[in-house]
Design a protein around this motif. Structure first.
Motif: not given
Length: 237
Positions: A204-205, A188-192, A196-197
């Motif tokens: 980021r990639q 699910d990759m939560t808090m993406v 990223l920020e």
């Protein structure tokens, strides 16, 4: 150690301490895990194998406590990664698509400690012959015996298996899966957005960022800063 902290948290949440913990999407839990996403001693080897249109599609932490069981010769659960991919893509040999980097945090320098088992050179085989009576391992199978801090790269097609931890130590491993950007995430990759920020363009990639959906298939320079950086360094793209 942050892995121990997560293990204790999961126990407090009801995890059975006699069973292995498989915890996905752990990168968000600590900066140390995030820093391994683009670790400069590892990521260059990943892009050298897969190219620049890649990202991290899957992570999982495995903590395997002592089983308390007597050693047996029962056949392990041998498999190739990626599930339905192995049945729905009609090629021989099966396509590589992705690889994993496993960071071993425990001393697994001897067998019997829940070692990762592999059959060397089996990545080109679509079928693995297993003992019919369920006793023993495939021909050529070996345990991966490594010291703490070792990073092991393996093709998703390599036939491998987890083994029972018959020792008195706890096995701890971090797995980072890298694949092409057109492969869907497995977690699910939560808090993406939060991750990223605070990440530079290449990280980021690796975390799955992009301009639009078509960019995963036909990327522009804005989709793949890794390609831009490689070109700036005069490296082959």
């Amino acid at each position: 150690m942050e892995v121990d902290r997560i293990w204790e948290r999961k126990i407090n949440e009801g995890h059975d301490t006699t069973k292995a913990l498989m915890y996905t999407d752990f990168v968000k839990d600590h900066q140390l895990f995030l820093d391994l996403v683009d670790y400069d001693k590892v990521l260059p080897k990943v892009w050298d194998l897969l190219g620049w249109n890649i990202y991290m599609y899957h992570t999982h932490m495995i903590v395997t406590p002592p089983s308390g069981q007597e050693k047996s010769e029962k056949t392990f659960s041998w498999h190739q990664d990626s599930g339905r991919v192995n049945m729905e893509i009609e090629t021989h040999p099966r396509p590589r698509l992705s690889l994993k980097v496993a960071y071993f945090l425990s001393d697994l320098s001897v067998p019997g400690r829940g070692n990762f088992w592999i059959v060397p050179n089996s990545h080109l085989h679509d079928i693995m012959e297993l003992p019919e009576n369920g006793i023993g391992q495939p021909i050529g199978a070996i345990p991966v015996c490594v010291k703490p801090g070792t990073a092991v790269f393996f093709d998703r097609r390599l036939w491998h298996a987890a083994s029972t931890n018959w020792s008195d130590i706890t096995r701890k491993v971090l797995f980072y899966g890298y694949g092409y950007r057109w492969i869907r995430r497995k977690d699910d990759m939560t808090m993406v957005e939060e991750l990223l920020e605070k990440s530079d363009p290449i990280r980021r990639q690796m975390l799955g960022d992009g301009i639009n959906c078509n960019g995963y298939y036909t990327p522009t320079d804005g989709d793949v800063p890794l390609k831009v950086w490689l070109k700036e360094q005069g490296l082959k793209v």
